[in-house]
Write a protein that holds these residues in place. Sequence first.
Motif, short mmCIF file in Angstrom:
data_model
loop_
_atom_site.label_atom_id
_atom_site.label_comp_id
_atom_site.label_asym_id
_atom_site.label_seq_id
_atom_site.Cartn_x
_atom_site.Cartn_y
_atom_site.Cartn_z
N ALA A 173 2.60 -0.90 -7.02
CA ALA A 173 3.57 -0.99 -8.11
C ALA A 173 4.89 -0.37 -7.65
O ALA A 173 4.92 0.54 -6.82
N ILE A 174 5.98 -0.89 -8.19
CA ILE A 174 7.29 -0.30 -7.90
C ILE A 174 7.50 0.86 -8.85
O ILE A 174 7.63 0.68 -10.07
N ALA A 175 7.47 2.05 -8.30
CA ALA A 175 7.61 3.27 -9.10
C ALA A 175 8.10 4.38 -8.18
O ALA A 175 7.94 4.31 -6.96
N ALA A 176 8.68 5.40 -8.79
CA ALA A 176 9.11 6.55 -7.99
C ALA A 176 7.89 7.31 -7.48
O ALA A 176 6.91 7.48 -8.21
N PRO A 177 7.91 7.75 -6.21
CA PRO A 177 6.81 8.58 -5.71
C PRO A 177 6.65 9.85 -6.56
O PRO A 177 7.58 10.27 -7.26
N GLU A 178 5.46 10.44 -6.51
CA GLU A 178 5.18 11.60 -7.34
C GLU A 178 6.02 12.81 -6.98
O GLU A 178 6.26 13.69 -7.81
N ASP A 179 6.44 12.91 -5.72
CA ASP A 179 7.32 14.02 -5.33
C ASP A 179 8.41 13.46 -4.43
O ASP A 179 8.47 12.26 -4.18
N ARG A 180 9.29 14.31 -3.96
CA ARG A 180 10.44 13.85 -3.18
C ARG A 180 10.17 13.86 -1.67
O ARG A 180 11.09 13.65 -0.88
N SER A 181 8.94 14.11 -1.29
CA SER A 181 8.60 14.06 0.13
C SER A 181 8.77 12.64 0.66
O SER A 181 8.43 11.66 -0.02
N VAL A 182 9.30 12.52 1.86
CA VAL A 182 9.43 11.21 2.48
C VAL A 182 8.49 11.09 3.68
O VAL A 182 8.70 10.24 4.56
N ILE A 183 7.45 11.91 3.72
CA ILE A 183 6.41 11.80 4.74
C ILE A 183 5.11 11.50 4.01
O ILE A 183 4.47 12.39 3.44
N GLY A 184 4.73 10.23 4.00
CA GLY A 184 3.55 9.83 3.27
C GLY A 184 2.27 10.16 4.00
O GLY A 184 2.21 10.06 5.23
N ARG A 185 1.24 10.50 3.24
CA ARG A 185 -0.06 10.86 3.83
C ARG A 185 -1.08 9.73 3.74
O ARG A 185 -2.15 9.81 4.34
N THR A 186 -0.77 8.68 2.97
CA THR A 186 -1.64 7.52 2.86
C THR A 186 -0.79 6.26 3.06
O THR A 186 0.44 6.31 2.96
N THR A 187 -1.47 5.15 3.31
CA THR A 187 -0.74 3.90 3.47
C THR A 187 0.05 3.57 2.22
O THR A 187 1.23 3.19 2.29
N GLU A 188 -0.59 3.73 1.05
CA GLU A 188 0.10 3.41 -0.21
C GLU A 188 1.31 4.32 -0.41
O GLU A 188 2.38 3.84 -0.83
#
Length: 256
Positions: A173-188
Amino acid sequence: MLLAVDAGNTNVVFALVDNGAIRARWRIATDPRRTADEYAVWLNQLLMLEGFAMADVDAVIIATVVPRALHNLEVLASKYFKVTPLIAGQAPVEWGIALDVAEPASVGADRVVNAIAAHHLYTGDLIVIDFGTATTFDVVDYSGAYKGGIIAPGINLSLDALVSAAAKLPRIAIAAPEDRSVIGRTTEAQMQIGVFWGYVAMIEGLVARMRAEIGRPVRVISTGGLAVLFDAHTDIFDAIAPDLTIQGLALMHGRI
């Protein structure tokens, strides 16, 4: 009352306008094969739900970037509303603003209508950002002239292209990430960061470049369905105008 119709690449928006005030609005997926009869059945039911009738409509104005959709909308106006529709950009509702670009005839009707409304509502030099099938950036100078802009893929289009081209990537879904981190820990999470924050960075970067090129104070006006979502995560917008195209159509109708 006026029925203003904005036929875009993804949706057709119908709005009932009374003395400049939008009384109701509805949208349906754009399909050039949809007949006037189908539009009429759908609109008749929605009008009744809002306490109106088809007889309340005494004028229709249409802006479209989908030429194949125009004929059936014209038939809808003449057959069911008993009026000859006005087509934005055609006599007697010519644009009325200068299109200061190399190919004026190629500028999308929605972009010109947005420019007309933005200049009416706001003063000075403007950048109008419309989040639609494409994301468009349009420059309107202090005199109201349309000076050009940028066409970028819409965020939904970008996500669709990514998912369709990469077999293992899931649809998100197009939505804001839960936090402002730009280093994702999962593919999603990585996809969401890339799509959402990447889009915010594109908007901010292009606006900064446009401001520098214009060389004067500029206000940034945002419209389209996703404007509110991005507004919560950037301070780039000076105003949100969700009904800008409809307001522009109402202004054009008011000139005649």
